[in-house]
Write a protein that holds these residues in place. Sequence first.
Motif: not given
Lengths: 552, 380, 404
Positions: B316, B330, B336
């Motif tokens: 991400t 993630e 995450s």
Amino acid sequence: MTVINKEESRLIKKSILLKLEEHLSKRGYKIALDIIILTFFILIIAAPIINIISNVIDNVGEIRNRLFYDELLGNSQWLMILRSLWESFSVAFIAVFIDVLIAFPIAVLLTRGNFPGRKILDFLVDLPMAVPTSALGFSVLLFWKWFNINPGKLLIIFVHVAFTYPYIVRNLKIALEKVDPLLEKAASTLKASKWTVFKTITFPLIREGLIAGGILAFTRSLGETGATIICSGLVETAPIMVVSLRKQLQLPTASFLSLLLIVISLTLLLIVKLVARRKTETKKFWQIHFNWEKYISRPVFSYGLKIFSFVAMAMLILIPSFWIFGEVRSDLPGELFGADNKWAYLWISMVNSFKTGFIVVLIDVVFAIPFAMILVRRKWGKINGILDMILDIPLTIPSAALGFAVFLFWGPAGINLANPGVGMIIFTHLTFTFPFVVRPIAAQLRNVNKGHEEASATLGASKITTFRRITFPAIQNGIIAGMIAAFTRSLGETGATLIVMGAARTVPVQIVDWVEQTAFSSAAFASVVVIIVSAMLLGLTRIFEPARRDFL
Amino acid sequence: MPDIELRNIRKEFNDGKIIALNDIDLKINDGDFAFLLGPSGCGKTTMLRTISGLIQPTVGSVFIDGNDVTERPPQERGIAFVFQDFNIFPLSVFENATYALKVQGYTQEYIIQEGERVLNIVGLADRADEVPVGWGNGDLQRLGLARAICSGAKILIMDEPLGSLDPKISAEFRWELRNIIKDQGLTAIQVTHNQEEAMAIGDYIIIMRDGNILQQDTAKVLYRYPNSLFVGNFLGGINILEGYIRKVHPEDYYDVKVRLGGPTFVIHSPTTKFHLDENVIIALRSEDVYLFPLEYDYENSRADWTGIVLSEGMVTEKFLTGKEKRYIVELDNGDSLSVAKPEVFQYEFLCNQEIKIGLFNEDLRLFKYPDNLAKEMDLQ
Amino acid sequence: MTEIRIENLSFQRDGVEILDNINLTIKDGEYITLVGPTGAGKTSLIGLITGLYKPSSGKIFFDGIDVTNKPPEDRVCGVMFESYALFPHLNVLDNVSYARHMKESDHQETYHISREVIDLVRLTDRDAALPHECSGGMQQRVALARAIVALEKSGILILDEPFKALDAGLRMNLRREVKRIATSPLLNMTTIHVTNNMKEAMMGERIIVLHQGKIRQIGTPDEIMYDPTDLFVANFFSTEINHFSGKVISVEPSETSSPDEAPLLKVVISTEENYILYAITKKIFKEGDEVTFIVRSQYFKARHKRRETKTNNIYGKIKRAKFMGAWLRIELEAKFKPKNWTTETPHTKHTLPKKTIKIEVPTTRTAIHNFMVGEGITVYYPGEFVIVFPRIPKEELNQILRVK
């Protein structure tokens, strides 16, 4: 005394000084010193004032009779006291008000501005504070005579404006220097115009300094005697009344008026300090009149204001203060060396003044250094605060009242250690000059880098060695500045001296005498002499003023 | 030999309202270079000042070289102090360096000889007569160090000596500092804000918080086997996953299930015991997360990969931090992970790229679920 | 949102040249970092942009409009000062809302907007605290909030060394936090972030490297890292570097060139130690060029196997090894055995040129091989990570690298 092994110990040859210092660093000596210093402090500063209270209480009946039920005068003496208090307070109030008005732009100019001659202007502004007020008063009197302003209330106000002005400028300057210019810059990036920055940032941050300066100027004005006598004409302010009561040997009444002055001054001080703490309401604080604040932020206004206050300062303070230089006339030698040999009187009074000054300053400095250490360094909780407050008292109360308190305590009426004369002048001057020596030393002690002392201690220096090598060099300018300030103050004092002098004369008193005898040329000459001496002394303090050197 | 021992040291401020040191016992052996590390207000500076005698403990004793020195003033403890703000006296370089000898009354010949020797060590010999006004912070600290060494003290206490230096200069100076201390055979304690500096040059590290010593060990042990979540996180950011104990195996092995449908790990925890269904925190250092492209055949293509593949995930965020690339990935269950990879790492991933995530069970650490997780992770 | 254009800007103070002919364009909405050592002129440049200083020459444009002579209050800059410069007599809320109070607006609305920003920086419920009652981290966030409110959500946000006073550990978290806030979609700001820390500089979309009053390089983190314009920039963006001097012996196109980018060259170099290596670079060199090349310590891969004859491999003994968390720092004493080394060459085993190579290898399970002090290892560095400059004279080299 680092852990040292045998081979190393032969490399050490301790001098007697080092050994002595090590010995004296022991705890017992510290306690003994504390006791001596505090005893001195209480005897010199606190005792006379406490004594005057007991004196008034002892004589309460007599005082009542004299003031309210006198056979001849009825309560007219009480009315005179009220009158004199009114004169004193109204003069002080008006003088401080005028001072503040013209002090702001000059103080800003002196701290923030960077122009040639700044140091000279700074010096000139401070000078009236150092000059004996009777000399200053005489100078102002002669100046305004040109405008047909005769002794009276207006002239008193003019004199008081002149010698209190430096106190306000000085305190404003100190306060302004403490304001980080970055805060003002930050505010300007936050969209505030110059005037708004001043209103919302600078002013709130210097308010306490302004109030401190105001109080100081106010109390100085309230307590002034020398210049006031010269300029008063028929007006009688409270300190003058104390002096004349003392001359008439009306001791109980004089002590009552003195106590009254002391109480009123201290109450006033307390009230102002309390009021100063209050914060402005938020809503009011943010009332900003955008258009005109932006309008008056234009440079033209700030220049205008500066020029106005500069002219006002010159007219009200600088020129009158030094007008006397033009007044030394040709009939001087005849008057000075004439039949009554004024020169001899002047010489004796000078000797008295300087002798007093030197002795006082020497005693002061011996006690002031350890006292400043106690004030700043000891963690005695509330006691430090109380000592600090007591130290301010001699600055706050009128010197005539203080002189009277000292007279009662040390003189024949009290413990009878000194008779009116030079000895008693010294006792009196000790009382009110002591804070002048302690203050700058304490201020510098607060700025001493504690890390340096800690570094020295961890490097093996005993407490006193550390003091000698690290602390003392860091505060020595403060010590010298304090000594000079005390000396000039002692040199210029009139009110208290008038009360305790007996037959002896100091220069300021001599000036007052001559003005009253209309021996104007001699008075002018004496004034010029003391003004020059004071100016030189002030110049000396400038040299020793703690330089703001960026040393770590 | 100069070793330092603190016995049951307690220091209170404001009439006991603030406890700066809470019954500390500590021993630092002769010749050790120890680091004190902890968030601001943890008591590390108080500890230094107590050892050097600049402040007195409320309770407890300080022993130096086996002698009780609690009552002795700083000048009689044989300790030299190096300060963060240098505290260089307004004297010449030489006078600064030899100050300690001067005030202890050494002979002039010895002072000159020692001063030259020490200024040579720190590389300031050719500037001995200067007054150090306007010097750079690095040189000022060199002088501070010279002054401390010259005192002849065998114990050196340093309060953030490199804290005021430019990062680049500080990173170079620290190796020199260590060399000098080791060459002179000094026992040293240093406080720092910089974890990397402590791990780099210290023999061992003492981690403090709220006036207590949490753990004292070599950098490697502290980094790999922290005894608390706080210590682990303090020495370098870690990833945490919330889970619970699903099964307790013999010999301190546990099956731990990550919440929200995450995977299950087998984690060894010899020091802390857990019971069934207990809530736990699983911690994993960001460099111990391995990333592979989706098509990567981890079983056949690489012989030395013995870890497990956690799950698939997505990148991400991605940014450079100077020495490493950092990816925020993630997981399927919404957790995450922050992943640090050396710049010379063989793969390059893009934002929003699907990837496989691998790890070794042995790199996972298990901690009790703290009362206040946010506080435990807050470094301030 | 503002684009900043700076043209030929110079700045002198007390006769000292602080900034020298700066030309710069900062794009609308960009997060740019301004980095350099202490005394590089960073604070002066910021002062000129905000209007606190007046330039000696040159012009500054915001969105194409010349603002060189505008006072600070008429520019759209919100500054978070290094020392925060919070107003000590105002509480958090009044500090934050200061700029809003400077225009005619409703008090309630002002406070409402300020509270929104206070929430954004996570200071909710600390409205009434005075600055000295706040911790360092909180003061920092108050300063940030104050700058943001001043901008009314768009304009130029200037962060002057925002993390300098904070713990190293705390910085890492706050860096992301500040960037999150500054680039928040709620706001619309161009951000200039000033720092002396290279790790922090990497936060920027682009980086301006300032040194001795001059711009040394402007570029993305990748460009600055992998293609520095000079040794100063290369060194500033390294923890430790190794440098070699040598001569180009052959140049050929690299196989790794991708068709859509500038062609890469494979430059083969023979060092002073007669050691042969190659570098892949965009820069143009030709045979016989004298070069200096540097390899950052973190680019090495280490193996136990002795494979010194392969290109870009160095064999040496571990002199020191220090565990530093995620990295193991190794000082390697390398003896260079030239490629064509035989027993007949003038070097004997003891007179082979020696050099200390500083390397850092990851400590992860797959990378670390229990390196011990005293043992011999081979380190390899990819040619793509070698940075090549035309030969830098020794004195200059030492001066930049501050070698004693």
